[in-house]
Design an enzyme around this catalytic site. Structure first.
Site, PDB file in Angstrom:
ATOM      1  N   GLU A 111       0.826  -1.214   0.000  1.00 51.56           N
ATOM      2  CA  GLU A 111       0.000   0.000   0.000  1.00 51.56           C
ATOM      3  C   GLU A 111       0.859   1.263   0.000  1.00 51.56           C
ATOM      4  O   GLU A 111       1.820   1.367   0.765  1.00 51.56           O
ATOM      5  CB  GLU A 111      -0.881  -0.026   1.255  1.00 51.56           C
ATOM      6  CG  GLU A 111      -1.818   1.158   1.403  1.00 51.56           C
ATOM      7  CD  GLU A 111      -2.594   1.130   2.726  1.00 51.56           C
ATOM      8  OE1 GLU A 111      -3.642   1.788   2.796  1.00 51.56           O
ATOM      9  OE2 GLU A 111      -2.157   0.453   3.677  1.00 51.56           O
ATOM     10  N   LYS A 129     -10.322   2.684  -1.552  1.00 49.49           N
ATOM     11  CA  LYS A 129     -10.444   2.058  -0.229  1.00 49.49           C
ATOM     12  C   LYS A 129     -11.741   2.484   0.461  1.00 49.49           C
ATOM     13  O   LYS A 129     -12.020   3.675   0.600  1.00 49.49           O
ATOM     14  CB  LYS A 129      -9.236   2.464   0.613  1.00 49.49           C
ATOM     15  CG  LYS A 129      -9.131   1.817   1.973  1.00 49.49           C
ATOM     16  CD  LYS A 129      -7.783   2.181   2.593  1.00 49.49           C
ATOM     17  CE  LYS A 129      -7.557   1.535   3.940  1.00 49.49           C
ATOM     18  NZ  LYS A 129      -6.178   1.810   4.419  1.00 49.49           N
ATOM     19  N   CYS A 140      -5.770  -2.778   2.763  1.00 48.92           N
ATOM     20  CA  CYS A 140      -5.401  -2.689   4.181  1.00 48.92           C
ATOM     21  C   CYS A 140      -6.606  -2.832   5.130  1.00 48.92           C
ATOM     22  O   CYS A 140      -7.087  -3.935   5.309  1.00 48.92           O
ATOM     23  CB  CYS A 140      -4.611  -1.416   4.439  1.00 48.92           C
ATOM     24  SG  CYS A 140      -3.575  -1.540   5.929  1.00 48.92           S
TER      25      CYS A 140
END
Length: 302
Positions: free
Chosen positions: A58, A131, A168
């Site tokens: 990431e 995200k 994540c």
């Protein structure tokens, strides 16, 4: 019918740091240049090993600036079209005939996202995933920087199979993995930046982190690939030691390849996607789902 075999790689490396708390834009650009070059070296090594889909960690262009809340970092967000890593890896993907999910700090008008551009083996960008779940805790202060993603969970039909990608903090949510599996993901990829807790240095989430994704793999009967960063990064009074431990599971959640906590690494695994599909169908987990009974999932309080 040709066998649909794919070799995937998880990777991990130390991101070059800013030399001071307030670097000049020239220094900042040189750090990005160095991190892109390091990432490219790892991608090229992975391709030499025969890997078809290669996952980088990431936000690898920079150190993990979300340790502190400082508006100066907004100036380094870019549009998809202008991002240096994305542009460079489009060329690399085409040259090496590989698929590359590339995570970057995206600016779109007044919005900012933690985004993955999905680059197919032709060098074409298939689209972006933004995200969805944005964390906000000591040292992981992403809500200051990122709008919650608006793309939903998409599956990308790449040259080497249908892949799902989440980023994540998304990896802690079974709903994101389930949505990707329902939409046909054959493998799920998670670029990551996780390590120690600045306010509680003795706490170690590494095994919990892995088990969560192993559960997604087992419940959805798809392999999972996670790439995390390594090294200690310091921002002011905050520091995080990223614990690496990048890993790949089989289709039952068992870890079949794993890196250690400290070393730059490339790990890989090979999957026969049609064989995995046959096994998944045989178990009947997706046949026996009862979506009409799951309405509580679409609420905050059940």
């Amino acid at each position: 019918k040709m066998k649909r075999t794919v070799k995937v790689a998880a990777t991990q490396f130390i991101c070059e740091q800013f030399p001071s708390d307030h670097p000049s834009s020239e220094i900042y650009e040189s750090v990005i240049t160095g991190n892109i070059a390091k990432a490219e070296g790892i991608v090229r090594k992975s391709a030499e090993l025969g890997c078809n889909i290669i996952l980088l960690q990431e936000l690898f262009e920079t150190p993990y600036f979300c340790q502190e809340e400082d508006p100066k970092y907004f100036q380094y967000a870019t549009s998809l079209e202008d991002n240096r890593a994305v542009k460079r890896f489009q060329i690399v993907a085409k040259e090496l005939n590989i698929v590359l999910p590339i995570c970057f700090f995206e600016r779109k008008n007044q919005a900012f996202y933690n985004t993955v551009a999905v680059i197919d083996a032709t060098g074409e960008i298939l689209g972006v995933y933004r995200k969805s779940h944005i964390p906000d805790g000591p040292g992981y202060e992403e809500k200051f920087y990122f709008n919650p993603g608006d793309t939903g969970f998409e599956v990308w039909d790449t040259k080497f199979g249908k892949i799902g990608i989440a980023i994540c903090w998304d990896q802690w949510f079974p709903e994101s993995a389930r949505c990707l599996a329902l939409k046909g993901a054959e493998i799920i990829f998670y670029p990551t930046a996780i390590g120690s807790e600045p306010k509680n240095p003795s706490y170690d989430s590494k095994s919990h982190w892995q088990r969560t994704m192993q559960g997604h793999s087992a419940a959805n009967m798809v392999p999972v690939v996670a790439s995390n960063r390594i090294g200690r990064e310091v921002f002011g009074s905050s520091s995080i030691t990223f614990y690496g431990s990048s890993f790949i599971t089989d289709n039952t959640g068992a870890i079949i390849a794993e890196s250690n906590r400290v070393d730059e690494d490339i790990i890989s695994a090979t999957f026969d996607l049609d064989s995995l599909a046959t096994i998944r169908r045989g178990w009947g987990l997706f046949r026996d789902r009862r979506p009409q009974l799951y309405r509580a999932i679409a609420t905050l309080d059940g």
